[in-house]
Design a protein around this motif. Structure first.
Motif, short mmCIF file in Angstrom:
data_model
loop_
_atom_site.label_atom_id
_atom_site.label_comp_id
_atom_site.label_asym_id
_atom_site.label_seq_id
_atom_site.Cartn_x
_atom_site.Cartn_y
_atom_site.Cartn_z
N TYR A 35 47.06 -2.93 9.57
CA TYR A 35 47.69 -2.59 8.31
C TYR A 35 46.75 -1.69 7.52
N LYS A 41 48.02 0.67 -3.48
CA LYS A 41 49.46 0.58 -3.28
C LYS A 41 49.78 -0.56 -2.31
N GLU A 42 51.00 -0.54 -1.78
CA GLU A 42 51.39 -1.65 -0.91
C GLU A 42 50.60 -1.62 0.38
N GLY A 106 41.33 -10.08 8.95
CA GLY A 106 39.94 -9.74 8.80
C GLY A 106 39.67 -9.26 7.38
N SER A 107 38.41 -9.00 7.09
CA SER A 107 38.02 -8.58 5.74
C SER A 107 38.30 -7.11 5.47
N TYR B 35 50.44 -14.34 0.11
CA TYR B 35 49.06 -14.25 0.54
C TYR B 35 48.18 -13.95 -0.67
N GLN B 37 44.32 -12.29 -1.80
CA GLN B 37 43.17 -11.52 -1.37
C GLN B 37 42.13 -11.54 -2.47
N GLY B 40 37.17 -7.76 -1.71
CA GLY B 40 36.30 -7.53 -0.56
C GLY B 40 36.54 -8.47 0.61
N ARG B 41 37.55 -9.28 0.50
CA ARG B 41 37.85 -10.22 1.59
C ARG B 41 39.21 -9.91 2.20
N GLY B 42 39.51 -10.60 3.29
CA GLY B 42 40.83 -10.43 3.91
C GLY B 42 41.88 -11.25 3.19
N LEU B 43 43.12 -11.05 3.60
CA LEU B 43 44.23 -11.81 3.01
C LEU B 43 44.26 -13.21 3.60
N HIS B 45 46.67 -16.66 3.95
CA HIS B 45 48.03 -17.19 3.85
C HIS B 45 48.05 -18.38 2.89
N PHE B 88 50.00 -11.19 -2.84
CA PHE B 88 50.99 -10.35 -2.18
C PHE B 88 52.11 -11.21 -1.61
N LEU B 99 55.12 -8.51 9.56
CA LEU B 99 55.35 -8.74 8.15
C LEU B 99 55.35 -7.43 7.37
N PHE B 101 54.63 -6.10 3.57
CA PHE B 101 53.96 -6.51 2.34
C PHE B 101 54.37 -5.63 1.17
N GLY B 102 54.16 -6.19 -0.02
CA GLY B 102 54.35 -5.43 -1.24
C GLY B 102 53.03 -4.87 -1.73
N SER B 103 53.02 -4.42 -2.98
CA SER B 103 51.83 -3.78 -3.54
C SER B 103 50.93 -4.75 -4.29
N GLY B 104 51.38 -5.98 -4.48
CA GLY B 104 50.51 -7.02 -5.01
C GLY B 104 50.49 -7.14 -6.53
#
Lengths: 114, 111
Positions: A35, A41-42, A106-107, B35, B37, B40-43, B45, B88, B99, B101-104
């Motif tokens: 991704y 943005k999204e 992942g980060s 989700y 975030q 600096g980290r991942g998403l 769930h 998100f 999946l 996703f939106g813009s958050g």
């Protein structure tokens, strides 16, 4: 259990150069996703691997992007040549076989193209 | 075109208050997820609600889904500074295996 790891965490390159991002999914996860989030943005889907096969690459923006998943383990995403609009955060995610719902992320790699 | 669209884009509240975020989507879905975030980290769930469910709870999280309006809301009760993050929504569209996703929503919880 190790999570999804991405390398590098940050990359700064000049326009026209090549960059390769790497993702190591959770061991045993057949599904691997890329991704991208650009400029707040999204989060946009790029592509989906099932093992070593590309299941869905409908989100790949153009032929400057090449994704591979050798042997169904880690994956690489190469951008060649990089353009300014490629800047953003590239996320990799994985999930178990047949489980497309719950992804483990992942980060991310923060890519800056100057 | 963008599937999930969160509202508001940014939200700032005081610790202890409730935070509500909304998400709208456009297509037919199997489920909707939220989700988080951290910078600096991942998403990560948080919670999943299926298309035949209307409400779901998990700890301080409450999610609603209205398929007739194609919308969902995430409520975080008694917020804490540690809840500061981007949230998100993501949909698993019918017939797809990835999946969207939106813009958050960027949530800031002031201590």
């Amino acid at each position: 259990e190790a999570g999804v790891t991405q390398f590098p965490s940050h990359s700064v390159i000049e326009k026209g150069q090549t960059v390769t991002l790497r993702c190591d999914p959770i061991s045993g996860h057949d599904n691997l996703y890329w991704y991208r989030r650009v400029m707040g943005k999204e989060i946009k889907f790029l592509l989906h691997f099932v093992k070593e096969s590309k299941q869905d690459e409908s989100g790949m923006p153009n032929n400057r992007f090449l994704a591979e998943r050798t042997g169904g383990t880690y994956s690489t995403l190469k951008v060649q040549p990089a353009e300014l609009e490629d800047s953003g955060v590239y996320f990799c995610a994985s999930s178990q076989a047949g489980r497309w719902e719950k992804l483990f992320f992942g980060s991310g790699t923060q890519l800056s193209v100057l | 075109s963008q599937q999930g669209e969160e509202d508001p884009q940014a939200l700032s509240i005081q610790e202890g208050e409730n935070a509500t975020m909304n998400c709208s989507y456009k297509t037919s879905i199997n489920n909707l997820q939220w989700y988080r975030q951290n910078s600096g980290r991942g998403l990560v769930h948080l919670i999943l609600i299926r298309s035949n469910e209307r409400e779901k709870h998990s700890g301080r999280l409450r999610v609603t889904l209205d398929t007739s309006k194609k919308s969902s809301s995430l409520l975080i009760t008694a917020s804490r500074a540690a809840d500061t993050a981007s949230y998100f929504c993501a949909t698993l569209d019918t017939g797809r295996r990835a999946l969207t996703f939106g813009s958050g929503t960027r949530l800031q919880v002031q201590p």
